[in-house]
Design a protein around this motif. Structure first.
Motif, PDB file in Angstrom:
ATOM      1  N   THR A   1       8.476  96.790   9.761  1.00 29.50           N
ATOM      2  CA  THR A   1       7.307  97.150  10.573  1.00 29.50           C
ATOM      3  C   THR A   1       7.738  97.660  11.945  1.00 29.50           C
ATOM      4  O   THR A   1       7.226  98.666  12.446  1.00 29.50           O
ATOM      5  CB  THR A   1       6.370  95.942  10.722  1.00 29.50           C
ATOM      6  N   CYS A   2       8.690  96.976  12.559  1.00 28.25           N
ATOM      7  CA  CYS A   2       9.200  97.401  13.876  1.00 28.25           C
ATOM      8  C   CYS A   2       9.851  98.779  13.794  1.00 28.25           C
ATOM      9  O   CYS A   2       9.696  99.607  14.696  1.00 28.25           O
ATOM     10  CB  CYS A   2      10.205  96.381  14.406  1.00 28.25           C
ATOM     11  N   ALA A   3      10.590  99.027  12.712  1.00 27.05           N
ATOM     12  CA  ALA A   3      11.266 100.312  12.564  1.00 27.05           C
ATOM     13  C   ALA A   3      10.277 101.465  12.517  1.00 27.05           C
ATOM     14  O   ALA A   3      10.561 102.562  13.016  1.00 27.05           O
ATOM     15  CB  ALA A   3      12.133 100.300  11.307  1.00 27.05           C
ATOM     16  N   ALA A   4       9.119 101.221  11.935  1.00 27.74           N
ATOM     17  CA  ALA A   4       8.124 102.289  11.758  1.00 27.74           C
ATOM     18  C   ALA A   4       7.164 102.427  12.936  1.00 27.74           C
ATOM     19  O   ALA A   4       6.351 103.348  12.959  1.00 27.74           O
ATOM     20  CB  ALA A   4       7.321 102.029  10.480  1.00 27.74           C
ATOM     21  N   ASP A   5       7.268 101.534  13.921  1.00 23.94           N
ATOM     22  CA  ASP A   5       6.330 101.507  15.039  1.00 23.94           C
ATOM     23  C   ASP A   5       6.939 102.196  16.258  1.00 23.94           C
ATOM     24  O   ASP A   5       7.898 101.694  16.853  1.00 23.94           O
ATOM     25  CB  ASP A   5       5.983 100.053  15.367  1.00 23.94           C
ATOM     26  N   ASP A   6       6.385 103.325  16.649  1.00 24.96           N
ATOM     27  CA  ASP A   6       6.928 104.092  17.776  1.00 24.96           C
ATOM     28  C   ASP A   6       6.776 103.381  19.115  1.00 24.96           C
ATOM     29  O   ASP A   6       7.412 103.771  20.096  1.00 24.96           O
ATOM     30  CB  ASP A   6       6.252 105.470  17.844  1.00 24.96           C
ATOM     31  N   THR A   7       5.929 102.362  19.182  1.00 26.20           N
ATOM     32  CA  THR A   7       5.771 101.634  20.449  1.00 26.20           C
ATOM     33  C   THR A   7       6.857 100.581  20.640  1.00 26.20           C
ATOM     34  O   THR A   7       6.965  99.992  21.719  1.00 26.20           O
ATOM     35  CB  THR A   7       4.402 100.938  20.528  1.00 26.20           C
TER      36      THR A   7
END
Length: 245
Positions: free
Chosen positions: A41-47
């Protein structure tokens, strides 16, 4: 019941906390699965600029959960995911780390520990060996120190962990020690971080790609052995295994 606390996000840093106090944040199948999903999830989140991996309670990770262990291949995939994540992963340790928990630390890019932290590679005392966790550990840890702590299972503190390269820094106040690190990550561009991380993790990733299959098989054989059964039974029964002199 989940083994991971709800993620917290502040100024580009997402904090993931191991939160399974009943087994001292041991590496259960549930914990490995939840942490892997959270990292995806973190990898896919630009924020998300970087990830902090920390813990609740006085233990960062007690090693493998002997009552509900993960599939070795899943644990290897989790460590490799940390190494290959295109965003830095920073470990924040204020408690004890044992056995497989050191594999999580070795996979992280930067790590800090406080005065209450302690570390030990206890596998040899259970009839096992630090097999799969060698992939992130051996490229980073001083070879002489690795030989000593792999073989003896001795406990050591954060200052020694920093000296031998297991962690990045030891600090009296972990958050104060990490503050300039996190500020530095916030100032870096996402592309710059990803490209820079590729450079410093290339050797570790190569280790996974070359040795994962063999070390998973070696680990499985050790866990299935009579000596390991005695070691793990003795541990759960809080007694010395039969080979102690």
């Amino acid at each position: 019941m989940t083994a991971l606390a709800d993620p917290a996000h502040h100024r580009g840093i997402t904090t993931l906390a191991l939160d399974s106090p009943a087994n001292r944040n041991a590496l259960s199948a549930a914990l490995v699965g939840e942490l892997t999903a959270a990292l995806d999830t973190c990898a896919a989140d630009d924020t998300v600029r970087a990830v902090v991996l920390t813990h609740t309670g006085n233990t960062f990770c007690a090693g493998a959960d002997l009552t509900a262990p993960p599939d070795p291949a899943a644990f290897v995939a989790l460590m490799r995911r940390i190494v290959a994540l295109p965003k830095p992963v920073v470990a924040r340790v204020t408690g004890h780390v044992r056995a497989g928990g050191l594999g999580l630390l070795g996979a992280c890019d930067i790590s800090a520990a406080g005065p209450d932290a302690s570390f030990a590679l206890t596998e040899s005392r259970l009839g096992l060996a630090p097999a799969v966790i060698s992939m992130p550990l051996l490229p980073r840890v001083d070879p002489r120190a690795a030989a000593r702590y792999y073989l003896t299972g001795e406990r050591f503190d954060a200052t020694e962990a920093a000296r031998i390269g297991l962690i990045t820094l030891a600090a009296e106040e972990v958050d104060k020690g990490l503050a300039p690190v996190l500020d530095g990550l916030r100032k870096a561009s996402p592309q710059g971080l990803a490209a820079s991380k590729e450079l410093v993790t290339a050797t570790v990733l190569s280790n996974f790609d070359q040795h994962a299959e063999d070390l998973i098989a070696r680990s499985a054989a050790l866990f299935a052995s009579a000596e390991a059964r005695e070691g793990m039974t003795a541990f759960l029964e809080r007694r010395d295994p039969e080979w102690v002199l």
